[in-house]
Design a protein around this motif. Structure first.
Motif, PDB file in Angstrom:
ATOM      1  N   ARG A 191       0.829  -1.195   0.000  1.00 37.17           N
ATOM      2  CA  ARG A 191       0.000   0.000   0.000  1.00 37.17           C
ATOM      3  C   ARG A 191       0.870   1.255   0.000  1.00 37.17           C
ATOM      4  O   ARG A 191       0.627   2.190  -0.761  1.00 37.17           O
ATOM      5  N   GLY A 235       2.102   2.315  -3.296  1.00 39.60           N
ATOM      6  CA  GLY A 235       1.153   2.732  -4.321  1.00 39.60           C
ATOM      7  C   GLY A 235       0.375   1.610  -4.979  1.00 39.60           C
ATOM      8  O   GLY A 235      -0.213   1.806  -6.041  1.00 39.60           O
ATOM      9  N   LYS A 236       0.376   0.422  -4.375  1.00 39.08           N
ATOM     10  CA  LYS A 236      -0.383  -0.670  -4.989  1.00 39.08           C
ATOM     11  C   LYS A 236      -1.795  -0.706  -4.396  1.00 39.08           C
ATOM     12  O   LYS A 236      -1.962  -0.601  -3.179  1.00 39.08           O
ATOM     13  N   ASN A 237      -2.762  -0.947  -5.257  1.00 42.71           N
ATOM     14  CA  ASN A 237      -4.147  -1.045  -4.813  1.00 42.71           C
ATOM     15  C   ASN A 237      -4.400  -2.452  -4.267  1.00 42.71           C
ATOM     16  O   ASN A 237      -4.845  -3.350  -4.977  1.00 42.71           O
TER      17      ASN A 237
END
Ligand code: ATP
Ligand code: MG
Lengths: 387, 292
Positions: free
Chosen positions: A261, A264-266
């Motif tokens: 997270r 920047g990962k969903n």
């Protein structure tokens, strides 16, 4: 004389064909779980739910005259949607909620299949008759067709052999590094490689005999060929995907989703993808399961099926697709061999023998987990790492 | 000379006598003004009146902070002052009870953490989090932004592109690993790293995202002095290339040598703001650190 008879049975093409179908169905089913648990760390204790949805959808739709391939596809989509529903409600919560919800969902779905008789005919079950099976029409393929099938069968096994060879000859001495050729092959690889090659060779040979003699063994030979093709395809695409950056994100979620997270990962969306894709794969496995049995009823979808998939995944080594395939082969080999060998050795009645086999596999699993807790193809170093 | 506890800044009486005027109120007023009506010279980050209660504990109690573009800004305060919580609020890992956060001119306090990270504000963790069963290299590769191969369908259709990108990212990762002193560990499991090395990994990962603003939570904690100096040099080097830093640190040498401006937090509230020298000679700060 029971020995000779049983060995003959064991190696008869008809029996081997159904064994390959069973093993490949479970392998496919377990690949879905391995994606969810092995790569993403999702605790799915109700994997059989996806299989149930896939199986019933396929059967009920093909009874309505929808072509089987389309029915299977719809089954897979519905299984994925089940994954969406389960994931959307729990994936934002702590991980144990997913475990609880999946157990619940798999039982609810089985009970629906049992009680909604207008739809599923309840405990009586639903048969799919030959006329709905497109392969049923193919009971007497011409010689060129059969030769083509054998060639395709050979190609599939050659690809598997090549994979095995790469695994033997190449290894990456350190994680995340490109594979490089090794000079000496370690003993455990030789043993496992040898066993796998031997088993693969036997299955290939008997399978080929069955294809040549198609008319004698019926549409199941075609089903076997189709299923192994689908399995190879799914395996290949999964391997590409988990080794791509997509798979790296899944693994990072398995390790520590806060990090993913922060980078920047969903996380939610990736978990959902994993759950849905794994579910869709299990749905397809369900279609083959039904197709093979030509009859389904709720008893075929008990929680035990989920735990068999867990055994296969853990046996082979979580987060390793090849390990999952190997796990499925070993698991079913065990059941087959003991089924024929045990009665000859142990003088017990059938019911007791059945219980004994399950006891012994439990014992073997405990021993394996003590000797090789990372699973057959798992990496030992990974166990000693701190968090 | 006896070593002081590492978390209390080095105050000397000489510095106390040369007291600087307090400009906290001015600074707070400025943040307020900026947050309400964005001026042309926007700070990169401006957070106003952030509040976070954990049950009865007021972890962050109406705190504000501002980070100028291109600066290296420090955030100090005694243990439990709410610094880490403030980081969590800025990056929205924890939702503030109230308050506003403007990043690069846009309000971000309602956005999901991963979106904020994609906008260029990346945070690190005080207790370093390594992705144990991935290699150090993979830890860094993961951090690269806008990767084609992170979309499932692209693994079917665009493998060439993915491979080239991967190669480029690998080269970049090696350069970063060299600068944080982890190049020799590139192909070890991240779980095999020591505590200090994990802090370096955290930093490397953050850099790999090409951020506009990095929030470093105690980057020097547990790192050996030689390496601390090296890291300070690197931070300055990256800063000259245009990267902005907000650093929580108890090591006052690091704060003194790096920061343009330092914010002091105590009991969740702003206590002071100024140059490192001003802060070190501020009696209120001294009191907060020593007079508990
Ligand atoms: N998740 C949480 N739940 C409850 N209380 C919390 C939580 N996180 C922080 N706190 C409390 O909030 C206060 C501030 O904690 P925080 O971690 O922000 O301090 P800090 O300034 O980073 O301290 P340190 O210098 O020791 O890292 C502490 O009293 C802490 O106990
Ligand atoms: Mg802290």
């Amino acid at each position: 004389m029971p020995d000779a008879v049983s060995l003959q049975n064991l190696l008869s093409p008809g029996y081997v064909v159904s064994l390959i179908i069973f093993t490949a169905t479970y392998a496919l089913f377990s690949l879905g779980l391995n994606l969810q648990w092995g790569f993403t760390g999702l605790l799915n204790f109700g994997h059989v739910a996806f299989m149930t949805v896939g199986a019933y959808t396929t059967v009920l739709l093909s009874l309505q005259g929808i072509p089987l391939w389309l029915a299977t596809l719809i089954g897979a989509v519905l299984a994925a949607l089940l994954g969406l529903a389960l994931g959307a409600t729990t994936l934002r919560l702590r991980e144990d909620y997913l475990a609880i919800l999946t157990i619940g969902a798999s039982e609810v779905i089985r009970l629906i299949a049992l009680n909604e008789e207008w739809l599923t005919r309840g405990a009586l079950g639903v048969p799919i008759t030959d006329q709905y099976l497109p392969l049923g029409a193919l009971t007497r393929p011409t010689l060129p067709t059969r030769i083509g099938m054998v060639i395709w069968w050979t190609v599939l096994f050659a690809l598997a052999a090549w994979q095995l060879w790469r695994w033997l000859r190449h290894s990456s001495d350190r994680p995340g590094k490109e594979l490089s050729e090794t000079r000496s092959i370690p003993i455990h690889k030789l043993v496992w490689g040898g066993v796998t090659a031997l088993a693969g060779g036997v299955l290939y040979g008997i399978g080929a005999i069955a294809i040549i003699d198609y008319a004698r063994y019926g549409y199941k030979v075609g089903l076997m060929l189709l299923l192994v093709t689908v399995l190879a395809f799914v395996y290949w695409r999964l391997e590409v995907a988990v080794n791509a950056p997509w798979g790296r994100v899944l693994k990072s979620i398995r390790e520590d989703e806060e990090v993913a997270r922060a980078l920047g990962k969903n996380v939610f969306w990736y978990k959902l993808q994993s759950l849905m894709l794994g579910g869709a794969i299990a749905g397809v496995a369900g279609a083959f399961y039904a197709w093979n049995l030509t009859f389904i009823n709720p008893d075929g979808f008990i929680p035990l099926i989920t735990f068999q998939a867990w055994i296969i995944v853990v046996l082979g080594g979580s987060g390793n697709n090849a390990g999952t395939l190997l796990g499925a082969v070993i698991y079913w080999m065990y059941f087959t061999v003991t089924r024929f060998a045990l009665p000859a050795i142990v003088p017990l009645d059938d019911a007791r023998l059945g219980a004994l086999r399950i006891m012994v596999i439990g014992l073997l699993l405990i021993i394996l987990m003590m000797v090789r807790p990372q699973g057959i193809l798992g990496k030992k170093e990974e166990l000693t790492l701190g968090r | 000379m006896v070593d002081e506890p590492s978390n209390s800044p080095d105050f000397s009486t000489e510095k106390l006598e040369a007291m600087q005027p307090q400009n906290l109120d001015e600074a707070l007023a400025e943040v307020e003004r900026v947050a309400v009506s964005p001026a042309l010279e926007l700070p990169l980050l401006a957070a106003t009146s952030l509040v976070k209660n954990f049950g009865g504990i007021k972890a962050v109690d109406n705190a504000s902070i501002e980070v100028a573009k291109g600066s290296i800004t420090g955030l100090v305060g005694p243990n439990g002052a709410g610094k880490t919580t403030l980081f969590n609020l800025l990056s929205n890992f924890i939702r503030p009870d109230s308050g506003r956060v403007l990043f690069d001119g846009e309000p971000v306090h309602h956005l999901q953490p991963h979106i904020i990270a994609r906008m260029g504000m990346v945070r690190t963790f005080q207790v370093a989090r390594a992705l144990s069963r991935l290699s150090v290299m993979e830890n860094l590769l993961l951090a690269a932004q806008k990767q084609t191969g992170e979309k499932f369908w692209n693994t079917w259709l665009r493998n060439k592109e993915i491979a080239t990108e991967e190669q480029q990212n690998r080269e970049k990762a090696i350069a970063i690993l060299e600068s944080v002193g982890l190049a020799h560990m590139a192909y070890e499991y991240a779980g095999a790293l020591s505590g200090g090395q994990r802090k370096l990994l955290e930093m490397g990962r953050a850099l790999m995202t090409d951020p506009k603003l990095i929030l470093l939570d105690e980057p020097a904690a547990g790192v050996n002095p030689t390496l601390i100096n090296q890291i300070c040099d690197r931070v300055q080097q990256w800063n000259r290339r245009g990267m902005t830093f907000l650093i929580i640190e108890h090591n006052m040498d690091v704060i003194m040598s790096l920061c343009d401006r330092v914010w002091v937090l105590a009991e969740g509230r702003n206590l002071a703001v100024g140059t490192p020298a001003e802060i070190q000679s501020n009696p209120e700060v001294l009191e907060a650190y020593l007079g508990q």
